[in-house]
Design a protein around this motif. Structure first.
Motif, PDB file in Angstrom:
ATOM      1  N   ILE A 235     -28.213  60.199  -9.846  1.00 48.91           N
ATOM      2  CA  ILE A 235     -26.718  59.736 -10.154  1.00 48.91           C
ATOM      3  C   ILE A 235     -25.997  59.517  -8.705  1.00 48.91           C
ATOM      4  O   ILE A 235     -25.504  58.845  -8.670  1.00 48.91           O
ATOM      5  CB  ILE A 235     -26.078  60.779 -11.069  1.00 48.91           C
ATOM      6  N   ILE A 236     -26.108  60.741  -7.914  1.00 52.09           N
ATOM      7  CA  ILE A 236     -25.451  60.893  -6.610  1.00 52.09           C
ATOM      8  C   ILE A 236     -26.077  61.693  -5.708  1.00 52.09           C
ATOM      9  O   ILE A 236     -26.709  62.548  -5.877  1.00 52.09           O
ATOM     10  CB  ILE A 236     -23.888  61.118  -7.032  1.00 52.09           C
ATOM     11  N   LEU A 237     -25.922  60.980  -4.378  1.00 51.90           N
ATOM     12  CA  LEU A 237     -26.655  61.967  -3.333  1.00 51.90           C
ATOM     13  C   LEU A 237     -25.552  62.938  -2.565  1.00 51.90           C
ATOM     14  O   LEU A 237     -24.337  62.662  -2.742  1.00 51.90           O
ATOM     15  CB  LEU A 237     -27.162  61.170  -2.292  1.00 51.90           C
ATOM     16  N   GLU A 243     -16.892  57.344  -6.319  1.00 46.52           N
ATOM     17  CA  GLU A 243     -16.208  56.303  -6.485  1.00 46.52           C
ATOM     18  C   GLU A 243     -16.966  55.156  -7.116  1.00 46.52           C
ATOM     19  O   GLU A 243     -18.113  55.306  -7.267  1.00 46.52           O
ATOM     20  CB  GLU A 243     -15.532  55.653  -5.115  1.00 46.52           C
ATOM     21  N   GLY A 244     -16.112  54.099  -7.651  1.00 50.25           N
ATOM     22  CA  GLY A 244     -16.825  53.054  -8.430  1.00 50.25           C
ATOM     23  C   GLY A 244     -17.818  53.610  -9.630  1.00 50.25           C
ATOM     24  O   GLY A 244     -17.344  54.368 -10.418  1.00 50.25           O
ATOM     25  N   ARG A 245     -19.085  52.951  -9.717  1.00 46.94           N
ATOM     26  CA  ARG A 245     -19.864  53.180 -10.651  1.00 46.94           C
ATOM     27  C   ARG A 245     -20.251  54.663 -10.694  1.00 46.94           C
ATOM     28  O   ARG A 245     -20.466  55.317 -11.636  1.00 46.94           O
ATOM     29  CB  ARG A 245     -21.232  52.532 -10.562  1.00 46.94           C
ATOM     30  N   ILE A 249     -20.153  57.316 -13.837  1.00 47.83           N
ATOM     31  CA  ILE A 249     -21.266  58.038 -14.496  1.00 47.83           C
ATOM     32  C   ILE A 249     -21.004  59.424 -14.407  1.00 47.83           C
ATOM     33  O   ILE A 249     -21.308  60.182 -15.530  1.00 47.83           O
ATOM     34  CB  ILE A 249     -22.417  57.848 -13.560  1.00 47.83           C
ATOM     35  N   LEU A 250     -20.209  60.146 -13.513  1.00 48.82           N
ATOM     36  CA  LEU A 250     -20.035  61.446 -13.205  1.00 48.82           C
ATOM     37  C   LEU A 250     -18.796  62.091 -14.360  1.00 48.82           C
ATOM     38  O   LEU A 250     -19.309  62.971 -15.349  1.00 48.82           O
ATOM     39  CB  LEU A 250     -19.406  61.781 -12.068  1.00 48.82           C
TER      40      LEU A 250
END
Length: 687
Positions: A235-237, A243-245, A249-250
């Motif tokens: 999902i994210i590093l 921000e954005g997508r 998702i979060l």
């Protein structure tokens, strides 16, 4: 059984506090939403501070509320407009035209051929008008663009037509003129023109109900998701900007997590967790009162008042959140520190306010922003709100609090959005409304004074008026004591201002501290105008009893006149547990072979338990002793003040008063300066 009842009776104040604590905890937990808390805290535009995050399960990416609103608005804007074509109108118009034309008979004005020609013209016009449709005037403004395609419902069939093809009144008149030929018209042409104009009526109208039904149907089929995230998908590093997508998702994961955590099976665990957190906050408040405000802690009425106000703020805020969280900042939480400072002190007001805001942080959106905003506003409230009896002070303070709200929110907005273009200006209106609602604190203070028997600065101002019944009686019956009280009030007020204590409270307390003397005024030296001292006919112990009894009699008199407890505290403590040393020494002289117990010559106490009561003790003793100086000089006055106050300190009179050595030093300095000014030498006037 009787032993149990006795234990309950002896510990009733403690049992009451336990009951109040449990009741408040249960009430607050009941108000809280029972959903789970997402274990990650993130903010738009900020870096992701946790480790790399992978999807724990499959879930859909939810569209944001803003995206849903835009999509609905697009559907409403781009929706095809539906118009109804009334097929009964053309036949009715044709029938009416035929009946009217049949009334025209051949005459010297019309030949049979002319009538037949006019009939053909009329039928042609009617056919031309209703071949597409004649639009009513009220429906002409329903479409903004003339080239827009609309849906025309004709005999239960829908066909798309250009809106500009529908005829208006202006178009109908043009068709009639074209078919009649060039002007000037003959009598027959004029008659047929008037006839057609009177019978041709619109047959196409806007069908709002059907159009709205189609729009509602399209809106109901909107998809609230815009993709899917599969289990174990990255999902994210760590360090990536939220921000954005990634933000979408979060937010979707948070929403999904809340719905998965919230279930009947873990309801009790969530309630248990909230109970612990709320209990800890309320317990900290009780411990603070026990450690730093023991006189409040021991008064169940005051503890109830504090808990009630904390609960009231949480109750109002939760109601607003449940109704509409957009009005989150309209609740004037600054009322809490204003009220607590008015009745108690700034430190307690800020402490209770911070705990209340922390508790609300569990249930509000953007909890960090909410907590930061209200804690900063609470600090400004404590720093600015003072002397509520001066009306301008509250207006200025509320204006400053409102400005701080706006500035802080503005800062948060530009941090989150990266610029000032996305600021929601409606929040500034909410902050302004918040400021206006803060003025309710004046009304609430008045109500609380009556309900809980507390006293504020406004009441102190009223009590400090020397025209009150009790002070008038004191002036008439014991004028020397009244003048002494006025001098002490001036000294105490000046000292309180120097160390930041409540000057209005200490001044009012000083005015009433010796009211007990007016029951036996002649036994106190300041009221002996004849030079006759009645103590000469009494034993030292009896004299001491009369002197010390003015404290108890003063308390009784104050209660009779319904003075607040905060004023009575000054009467009870202004001598602490000191003694009438003069009569004690006289008793020793009269009975040299007997051990004289000094406790028989002591005041009943208690010792001062606040800065204000400690100030009064110092000023009262200093002012009274200064009258005994035969030749007052700056040095003799200074030495006397040091001697008196140092003796009070040595007797442990200030142990419970939360006053520092530095503050006592400042008070000494103020008293010396004031007394030196009072006793300064005057110019000797010639005879």
């Amino acid at each position: 059984m009787s032993e149990i009842i006795n234990k309950i009776y002896r510990n009733n104040t403690f049992i009451y506090k336990v009951f109040l604590f449990l009741l408040t905890t249960v009430a607050i937990v009941y108000l809280f939403p029972k959903g789970g808390q997402f274990k990650y805290d993130f903010t738009k535009g900020k870096p992701w501070q946790y480790a790399n995050l992978q999807a724990p399960f499959d879930f859909a990416i939810q569209k944001t509320p803003e995206e849903i609103v835009i999509e609905k608005k697009n559907i409403e804007t781009n929706a095809k407009k539906y118009f109804q074509y009334d097929i009964s109108v053309p036949s009715d118009v044709n029938k009416a035209f035929k009946n009217r034309i049949d009334f025209i008979k051949p005459s010297e004005f019309f030949t049979k051929a002319e009538i037949s020609e006019l009939k053909k013209v009329g039928e042609k016009v009617i056919l031309g008008v209703y071949s597409v449709g004649f639009l009513e005037v009220a429906s002409e403004s329903r479409v903004s663009k003339k080239d827009e395609i609309i849906a025309l419902i004709k005999d239960n069939e829908v066909q798309d037509v250009l809106f500009k093809n529908l005829l208006t009144s202006k178009n109908v008149l043009a068709i009639i003129n074209i078919n009649l030929g060039k002007e000037p018209y003959s009598l027959g042409q004029k008659q047929i023109l008037n006839l057609l104009a009177s019978i041709i009526k619109p047959n196409v109208s806007y069908d709002k109900e059907f159009t709205d039904k189609i729009i509602e149907n399209d809106i109901s089929h909107i998809s609230y998701t815009k993709g899917k995230v599969t289990s174990e998908e990255l999902i994210i590093l760590k360090g990536d900007i939220v921000e954005g997508r990634k933000l979408a998702i979060l937010n979707s994961l948070k929403s999904e997590f809340d719905s998965k955590v919230w279930s009947d099976s873990n309801y009790n665990w969530i309630v248990f967790g909230y109970t612990i957190l709320v209990s800890l906050a309320l317990l900290m408040l009780l411990l603070f009162l026990h450690k730093y405000r023991i006189e409040i802690f021991e008064n169940n009425n005051k503890v109830t008042f504090i808990f009630f106000n904390v609960f009231a703020m949480i109750f109002i805020q939760t109601l607003v959140i449940k109704y509409n969280s957009d009005y989150l900042y309209i609740v004037p939480l600054s009322i809490l520190p204003i009220i607590l400072k008015a009745f108690f002190d700034a430190r307690l007001g800020l402490f209770a306010h911070v705990l209340t805001v922390l508790l609300l942080g569990y249930i509000v959106p953007n909890s960090f922003e909410f907590i930061y905003l209200h804690i900063i506003a609470g600090i400004v409230t404590i720093l600015t709100v003072s002397e509520l009896y001066k009306r301008a002070n509250l207006f200025i303070s509320v204006a400053q609090i409102t400005l701080i709200y706006m500035i802080t929110y503005f800062a948060f907005s530009i941090i989150k959005e990266g610029n000032a273009s996305q600021i929601n200006w409606d929040y500034f209106m909410l902050f302004a409304a918040n400021g206006l609602l803060s003025f309710l604190s004046i009304i609430l203070i008045y109500i609380y004074e009556k309900v809980f028997g507390l006293v504020s600065d406004v009441t102190l101002l009223e009590l400090s008026n020397t025209n009150t019944k009790l002070l008038r009686d004191l002036n008439e019956k014991a004028p020397g004591t009244f003048q002494h009280s006025m001098q002490v009030a001036n000294l105490a007020e000046a000292a309180a201002n120097e160390i930041g204590a409540n000057s209005m409270l200490v001044r009012t307390g000083a005015l009433y501290h010796d009211v007990g003397k007016m029951l036996n005024p002649m036994y106190f030296i300041e009221n002996q105008s004849t030079g006759v001292n009645p103590h000469n006919d009494l034993s030292p112990r009896d004299s001491s009893k009369i002197i010390t009894d003015h404290v108890i009699k003063g308390v009784e008199l104050a209660k009779k006149y319904n003075l607040p407890d905060r004023i009575i505290d000054f009467i009870r403590t202004h001598h602490g547990t000191t003694s009438t040393y003069y009569f004690y020494k006289k008793e020793q002289e009269l009975n040299p072979d007997t051990i004289v117990n000094i406790k028989n010559f002591q005041y009943p106490g208690p010792i001062p338990f606040s800065k204000e009561t400690a100030i009064l003790m110092m000023c009262d003793a200093a002012e009274a002793a200064s009258k005994s100086i035969k030749t007052p000089t700056a040095q003799t006055i200074s030495n006397l003040i040091d001697k008196i106050i140092d003796k009070q300190m040595a007797d442990n009179q200030f142990l419970n008063s939360d006053i520092t050595f530095r503050e006592i030093k400042v008070i000494k300095k103020v008293i010396k300066k004031k007394l030196i000014n009072i006793y300064h030498l005057r110019v000797e006037y010639p005879e």
